[in-house]
Design a protein around this motif. Structure first.
Motif, PDB file in Angstrom:
ATOM      1  N   THR A 169       0.842  -1.175   0.000  1.00 56.92           N
ATOM      2  CA  THR A 169       0.000   0.000   0.000  1.00 56.92           C
ATOM      3  C   THR A 169       0.890   1.242   0.000  1.00 56.92           C
ATOM      4  O   THR A 169       1.777   1.380   0.818  1.00 56.92           O
ATOM      5  N   GLN A 170       0.568   2.136  -0.917  1.00 55.78           N
ATOM      6  CA  GLN A 170       1.335   3.382  -1.021  1.00 55.78           C
ATOM      7  C   GLN A 170       0.496   4.506  -0.431  1.00 55.78           C
ATOM      8  O   GLN A 170      -0.649   4.720  -0.842  1.00 55.78           O
ATOM      9  N   PHE A 171       1.056   5.220   0.557  1.00 56.39           N
ATOM     10  CA  PHE A 171       0.327   6.288   1.228  1.00 56.39           C
ATOM     11  C   PHE A 171       0.666   7.684   0.696  1.00 56.39           C
ATOM     12  O   PHE A 171      -0.090   8.614   0.900  1.00 56.39           O
ATOM     13  N   ALA A 172       1.796   7.839   0.008  1.00 55.88           N
ATOM     14  CA  ALA A 172       2.193   9.150  -0.523  1.00 55.88           C
ATOM     15  C   ALA A 172       2.966   8.973  -1.820  1.00 55.88           C
ATOM     16  O   ALA A 172       3.644   7.966  -2.003  1.00 55.88           O
ATOM     17  N   GLU A 173       2.832   9.936  -2.704  1.00 54.90           N
ATOM     18  CA  GLU A 173       3.575   9.942  -3.964  1.00 54.90           C
ATOM     19  C   GLU A 173       4.415  11.202  -4.041  1.00 54.90           C
ATOM     20  O   GLU A 173       4.025  12.252  -3.508  1.00 54.90           O
ATOM     21  N   ALA A 174       5.516  11.112  -4.737  1.00 53.09           N
ATOM     22  CA  ALA A 174       6.347  12.306  -4.965  1.00 53.09           C
ATOM     23  C   ALA A 174       5.580  13.240  -5.895  1.00 53.09           C
ATOM     24  O   ALA A 174       4.990  12.806  -6.881  1.00 53.09           O
ATOM     25  N   SER A 175       5.556  14.499  -5.561  1.00 52.36           N
ATOM     26  CA  SER A 175       4.848  15.487  -6.368  1.00 52.36           C
ATOM     27  C   SER A 175       5.788  16.088  -7.397  1.00 52.36           C
ATOM     28  O   SER A 175       6.921  16.448  -7.086  1.00 52.36           O
ATOM     29  N   LEU A 176       5.293  16.231  -8.617  1.00 46.53           N
ATOM     30  CA  LEU A 176       6.069  16.877  -9.670  1.00 46.53           C
ATOM     31  C   LEU A 176       5.693  18.353  -9.780  1.00 46.53           C
ATOM     32  O   LEU A 176       6.185  19.050 -10.644  1.00 46.53           O
ATOM     33  N   LYS A 177       4.803  18.825  -8.909  1.00 46.81           N
ATOM     34  CA  LYS A 177       4.338  20.209  -8.957  1.00 46.81           C
ATOM     35  C   LYS A 177       4.798  21.045  -7.771  1.00 46.81           C
ATOM     36  O   LYS A 177       4.522  22.225  -7.703  1.00 46.81           O
ATOM     37  N   HIS A 178       5.469  20.465  -6.801  1.00 45.71           N
ATOM     38  CA  HIS A 178       5.928  21.199  -5.629  1.00 45.71           C
ATOM     39  C   HIS A 178       7.450  21.313  -5.657  1.00 45.71           C
ATOM     40  O   HIS A 178       8.148  20.345  -5.951  1.00 45.71           O
ATOM     41  N   PHE A 179       7.930  22.522  -5.323  1.00 42.71           N
ATOM     42  CA  PHE A 179       9.365  22.789  -5.370  1.00 42.71           C
ATOM     43  C   PHE A 179       9.770  23.641  -4.176  1.00 42.71           C
ATOM     44  O   PHE A 179       8.934  24.260  -3.525  1.00 42.71           O
ATOM     45  N   CYS A 180      11.081  23.695  -3.944  1.00 40.52           N
ATOM     46  CA  CYS A 180      11.662  24.520  -2.904  1.00 40.52           C
ATOM     47  C   CYS A 180      12.605  25.522  -3.587  1.00 40.52           C
ATOM     48  O   CYS A 180      13.391  25.140  -4.457  1.00 40.52           O
ATOM     49  N   VAL A 181      12.519  26.781  -3.213  1.00 39.56           N
ATOM     50  CA  VAL A 181      13.341  27.835  -3.819  1.00 39.56           C
ATOM     51  C   VAL A 181      14.773  27.719  -3.296  1.00 39.56           C
ATOM     52  O   VAL A 181      15.000  27.686  -2.094  1.00 39.56           O
ATOM     53  N   LEU A 182      15.756  27.657  -4.227  1.00 37.31           N
ATOM     54  CA  LEU A 182      17.161  27.528  -3.841  1.00 37.31           C
ATOM     55  C   LEU A 182      17.848  28.877  -3.641  1.00 37.31           C
ATOM     56  O   LEU A 182      18.779  28.980  -2.859  1.00 37.31           O
ATOM     57  N   GLU A 183      17.405  29.894  -4.367  1.00 34.50           N
ATOM     58  CA  GLU A 183      17.907  31.252  -4.156  1.00 34.50           C
ATOM     59  C   GLU A 183      16.802  32.235  -4.491  1.00 34.50           C
ATOM     60  O   GLU A 183      15.925  31.935  -5.287  1.00 34.50           O
ATOM     61  N   GLU A 184      16.826  33.398  -3.863  1.00 35.90           N
ATOM     62  CA  GLU A 184      15.771  34.395  -4.024  1.00 35.90           C
ATOM     63  C   GLU A 184      15.479  34.645  -5.509  1.00 35.90           C
ATOM     64  O   GLU A 184      16.388  34.774  -6.313  1.00 35.90           O
ATOM     65  N   VAL A 185      14.179  34.699  -5.831  1.00 35.11           N
ATOM     66  CA  VAL A 185      13.747  34.890  -7.212  1.00 35.11           C
ATOM     67  C   VAL A 185      12.489  35.766  -7.234  1.00 35.11           C
ATOM     68  O   VAL A 185      11.674  35.716  -6.314  1.00 35.11           O
ATOM     69  N   ALA A 186      12.361  36.586  -8.281  1.00 36.64           N
ATOM     70  CA  ALA A 186      11.207  37.482  -8.403  1.00 36.64           C
ATOM     71  C   ALA A 186       9.973  36.703  -8.832  1.00 36.64           C
ATOM     72  O   ALA A 186      10.027  35.871  -9.729  1.00 36.64           O
ATOM     73  N   LEU A 187       8.852  36.991  -8.202  1.00 36.19           N
ATOM     74  CA  LEU A 187       7.551  36.443  -8.561  1.00 36.19           C
ATOM     75  C   LEU A 187       6.832  37.560  -9.308  1.00 36.19           C
ATOM     76  O   LEU A 187       6.517  38.596  -8.723  1.00 36.19           O
ATOM     77  N   THR A 188       6.622  37.391 -10.621  1.00 31.82           N
ATOM     78  CA  THR A 188       6.011  38.449 -11.432  1.00 31.82           C
ATOM     79  C   THR A 188       4.550  38.131 -11.710  1.00 31.82           C
ATOM     80  O   THR A 188       4.137  36.976 -11.692  1.00 31.82           O
ATOM     81  N   LYS A 189       3.787  39.180 -11.991  1.00 30.15           N
ATOM     82  CA  LYS A 189       2.345  39.058 -12.167  1.00 30.15           C
ATOM     83  C   LYS A 189       1.980  38.376 -13.489  1.00 30.15           C
ATOM     84  O   LYS A 189       1.031  37.603 -13.540  1.00 30.15           O
ATOM     85  N   LEU A 190       2.706  38.677 -14.571  1.00 33.65           N
ATOM     86  CA  LEU A 190       2.361  38.168 -15.897  1.00 33.65           C
ATOM     87  C   LEU A 190       3.499  37.396 -16.549  1.00 33.65           C
ATOM     88  O   LEU A 190       4.646  37.504 -16.145  1.00 33.65           O
ATOM     89  N   PHE A 191       3.173  36.642 -17.579  1.00 33.65           N
ATOM     90  CA  PHE A 191       4.140  35.943 -18.424  1.00 33.65           C
ATOM     91  C   PHE A 191       3.998  36.510 -19.827  1.00 33.65           C
ATOM     92  O   PHE A 191       2.871  36.681 -20.286  1.00 33.65           O
ATOM     93  N   PRO A 192       5.007  36.839 -20.537  1.00 28.23           N
ATOM     94  CA  PRO A 192       6.424  36.739 -20.213  1.00 28.23           C
ATOM     95  C   PRO A 192       6.886  37.907 -19.358  1.00 28.23           C
ATOM     96  O   PRO A 192       6.275  38.965 -19.352  1.00 28.23           O
ATOM     97  N   THR A 193       8.001  37.714 -18.670  1.00 24.14           N
ATOM     98  CA  THR A 193       8.504  38.731 -17.742  1.00 24.14           C
ATOM     99  C   THR A 193       8.968  39.990 -18.465  1.00 24.14           C
ATOM    100  O   THR A 193       8.946  41.063 -17.897  1.00 24.14           O
ATOM    101  N   ALA A 194       9.391  39.870 -19.720  1.00 23.00           N
ATOM    102  CA  ALA A 194       9.894  41.028 -20.458  1.00 23.00           C
ATOM    103  C   ALA A 194       8.818  42.094 -20.642  1.00 23.00           C
ATOM    104  O   ALA A 194       9.113  43.262 -20.782  1.00 23.00           O
TER     105      ALA A 194
END
Length: 155
Positions: free
Chosen positions: A1-26
């Motif tokens: 029985t498997q109780f948990a699966e690895a998520s391909l949608k969750h991540f951890c930030v390794l260094e500070e990064v800007a979160l922008t409102k729209l795509f593309p950032t340019a």
């Protein structure tokens, strides 16, 4: 029985990064906030590849000090050189490069055009050139920009 699966949608930030409102950032420019190092996040869409328009670059040499390097070529940061200058304000046309002690050939009027014959040359902090007036063919030295940065002629 498997109780948990690895998520391909969750991540951890390794260094500070800007979160922008729209795509593309340019195009958006609006930053929501910074995601901090170690912060958890969930990918809602993507990843998508972002493309940028190619930039035109030119290798140039500065006339003033012969410095060589690369610049980005845009419509608003450079224009083709021309030997024709227009007087912005009245300025004396003189017999010598050094303005001090030089005799006046005549006074150039605002709006009058002149053709570059020699120079430009630095003289006492001012940028001067030898020119010929289109109006009557009178030739002499005239100040393009004085030592304080005031422009007398525009190309």
């Amino acid at each position: 029985t498997q109780f948990a699966e690895a998520s391909l949608k969750h991540f951890c930030v390794l260094e500070e990064v800007a979160l922008t409102k729209l795509f593309p950032t340019a195009k958006c420019g609006e930053e929501v906030r910074k995601l901090a190092k170690g912060e958890a996040m969930q990918v809602l869409e993507g990843p998508k590849e972002e493309t940028y328009p190619p930039e035109m670059r030119a290798k140039v040499k500065a006339s003033s000090d012969s410095a060589v390097g690369w610049i980005t070529v845009k419509k608003d940061n450079m224009k083709p050189w021309t030997a024709i200058y227009t007087c912005k304000v009245a300025a004396p046309l003189q017999t010598a490069l050094a303005a001090d002690g030089a005799d006046a050939v005549r006074e150039l009027e605002a709006g009058e055009t002149v053709e570059l014959l020699e120079g430009p040359a630095e003289e006492g902090g001012a940028l001067r050139m030898r020119a010929r007036a289109d109006k009557d063919g009178a030739a002499g030295w005239v100040t393009i920009r004085d030592a304080e940065g005031k422009r007398f002629l525009e190309s």
